[in-house]
Write a protein that holds these residues in place. Structure first.
Motif, PDB file in Angstrom:
ATOM      1  N   THR A 137      11.719  43.756  54.941  1.00 17.49           N
ATOM      2  CA  THR A 137      10.716  44.569  54.263  1.00 17.49           C
ATOM      3  C   THR A 137       9.347  44.500  54.928  1.00 17.49           C
ATOM      4  N   THR A 138       9.126  43.532  55.795  1.00 17.88           N
ATOM      5  CA  THR A 138       7.821  43.420  56.461  1.00 17.88           C
ATOM      6  C   THR A 138       7.567  44.576  57.413  1.00 17.88           C
ATOM      7  N   ILE A 139       8.608  45.321  57.757  1.00 12.47           N
ATOM      8  CA  ILE A 139       8.414  46.439  58.672  1.00 12.47           C
ATOM      9  C   ILE A 139       8.070  47.737  57.938  1.00 12.47           C
ATOM     10  N   ILE A 140       8.040  47.688  56.597  1.00 11.54           N
ATOM     11  CA  ILE A 140       7.784  48.901  55.825  1.00 11.54           C
ATOM     12  C   ILE A 140       6.305  49.243  55.848  1.00 11.54           C
ATOM     13  N   TYR A 141       6.000  50.485  56.131  1.00 15.99           N
ATOM     14  CA  TYR A 141       4.624  50.976  56.145  1.00 15.99           C
ATOM     15  C   TYR A 141       4.308  51.797  54.890  1.00 15.99           C
ATOM     16  N   THR A 142       5.227  52.662  54.517  1.00 14.35           N
ATOM     17  CA  THR A 142       5.045  53.539  53.362  1.00 14.35           C
ATOM     18  C   THR A 142       6.384  53.703  52.660  1.00 14.35           C
ATOM     19  N   VAL A 143       6.319  53.803  51.338  1.00  7.81           N
ATOM     20  CA  VAL A 143       7.504  54.142  50.552  1.00  7.81           C
ATOM     21  C   VAL A 143       7.216  55.431  49.806  1.00  7.81           C
ATOM     22  N   GLY A 144       8.168  56.324  49.823  1.00 12.27           N
ATOM     23  CA  GLY A 144       7.990  57.602  49.148  1.00 12.27           C
ATOM     24  C   GLY A 144       9.159  57.926  48.244  1.00 12.27           C
ATOM     25  N   TRP A 145       8.886  58.826  47.308  1.00  8.75           N
ATOM     26  CA  TRP A 145       9.924  59.388  46.441  1.00  8.75           C
ATOM     27  C   TRP A 145      10.076  60.862  46.786  1.00  8.75           C
ATOM     28  N   PHE A 146      11.304  61.289  46.830  1.00  7.69           N
ATOM     29  CA  PHE A 146      11.646  62.679  47.054  1.00  7.69           C
ATOM     30  C   PHE A 146      12.604  63.115  45.955  1.00  7.69           C
ATOM     31  N   ARG A 147      12.765  64.407  45.798  1.00  6.26           N
ATOM     32  CA  ARG A 147      13.741  64.890  44.821  1.00  6.26           C
ATOM     33  C   ARG A 147      14.398  66.153  45.348  1.00  6.26           C
ATOM     34  N   GLN A 148      15.617  66.356  44.859  1.00  4.07           N
ATOM     35  CA  GLN A 148      16.351  67.555  45.231  1.00  4.07           C
ATOM     36  C   GLN A 148      17.027  68.117  43.992  1.00  4.07           C
ATOM     37  N   ALA A 149      16.584  69.290  43.613  1.00  2.05           N
ATOM     38  CA  ALA A 149      17.163  69.983  42.473  1.00  2.05           C
ATOM     39  C   ALA A 149      18.364  70.794  42.939  1.00  2.05           C
ATOM     40  N   PRO A 150      19.276  71.127  42.014  1.00  5.01           N
ATOM     41  CA  PRO A 150      20.459  71.909  42.393  1.00  5.01           C
ATOM     42  C   PRO A 150      20.075  73.218  43.067  1.00  5.01           C
ATOM     43  N   GLY A 151      20.648  73.454  44.222  1.00  5.57           N
ATOM     44  CA  GLY A 151      20.396  74.699  44.929  1.00  5.57           C
ATOM     45  C   GLY A 151      19.072  74.772  45.655  1.00  5.57           C
ATOM     46  N   LYS A 152      18.325  73.676  45.660  1.00  6.84           N
ATOM     47  CA  LYS A 152      17.016  73.680  46.307  1.00  6.84           C
ATOM     48  C   LYS A 152      16.960  72.613  47.397  1.00  6.84           C
ATOM     49  N   ARG A 177      15.286  69.433  49.431  1.00  6.78           N
ATOM     50  CA  ARG A 177      14.615  68.206  49.041  1.00  6.78           C
ATOM     51  C   ARG A 177      13.112  68.358  49.224  1.00  6.78           C
ATOM     52  N   GLU A 178      12.349  67.824  48.273  1.00  7.96           N
ATOM     53  CA  GLU A 178      10.896  67.923  48.357  1.00  7.96           C
ATOM     54  C   GLU A 178      10.243  66.574  48.128  1.00  7.96           C
ATOM     55  N   PHE A 179       9.086  66.426  48.713  1.00  9.60           N
ATOM     56  CA  PHE A 179       8.280  65.214  48.549  1.00  9.60           C
ATOM     57  C   PHE A 179       7.705  65.173  47.142  1.00  9.60           C
ATOM     58  N   VAL A 180       7.695  63.992  46.546  1.00 13.29           N
ATOM     59  CA  VAL A 180       7.122  63.813  45.214  1.00 13.29           C
ATOM     60  C   VAL A 180       5.862  62.950  45.271  1.00 13.29           C
ATOM     61  N   ALA A 181       5.982  61.760  45.820  1.00 11.90           N
ATOM     62  CA  ALA A 181       4.857  60.833  45.852  1.00 11.90           C
ATOM     63  C   ALA A 181       5.115  59.747  46.878  1.00 11.90           C
ATOM     64  N   SER A 182       4.045  59.097  47.319  1.00  8.93           N
ATOM     65  CA  SER A 182       4.198  57.989  48.257  1.00  8.93           C
ATOM     66  C   SER A 182       3.108  56.957  48.024  1.00  8.93           C
TER      67      SER A 182
END
Length: 118
Positions: free
Chosen positions: A27-42, A44-49
């Motif tokens: 985990t020491t190599i982690i710079y940023t963590v983000g959340w993404f989401r993908q709705a049916p038929g769409k 994937r999009e960025f949510v937050a980081s």
């Protein structure tokens, strides 16, 4: 680095959920963590980081004021508190990590399903 997302479920519009993303391994190599989401038929999009060390955050406009991303460094876990949920928030949510030295999300966790009923 391994990422484990959890916390999804079925809620009604206006209710809240908290998703967790637990990181393990190097985990020491982690710079940023983000959340993404993908709705049916769409796509994937960025949510937050959030930056792994400094706590700097970023949100997509559609969740600003409703979602809050945070981290607990002692638990190597990133959370996203989702309030005032809307049916359009229904999606599979994924967490991902950017390691130092890369300009992209390289590590991905499995998804957790959030369903918001109207």
């Amino acid at each position: 680095v391994q990422l484990q997302a959890s916390g999804g479920g079925l809620v009604q519009a206006g209710e809240s959920l908290r998703l967790s993303c637990a990181a393990s391994g190097h985990t020491t190599i982690i710079y940023t963590v983000g959340w993404f989401r993908q709705a049916p038929g769409k796509e994937r999009e960025f949510v937050a980081s959030i930056s792994w060390s400094g706590g700097s955050t970023s949100y997509t406009d559609s969740v600003k004021g409703r979602f809050t991303i945070s981290r607990d460094s002692s638990k190597n876990t990133v959370y996203v508190q989702m309030d005032s949920l809307k049916p359009e928030d229904t999606a599979v949510y994924y967490c991902a990590a950017v390691p130092y030295g890369l300009a992209k999300y390289y590590y991905w966790g499995q998804g957790t399903l959030v369903t918001v009923s109207s």
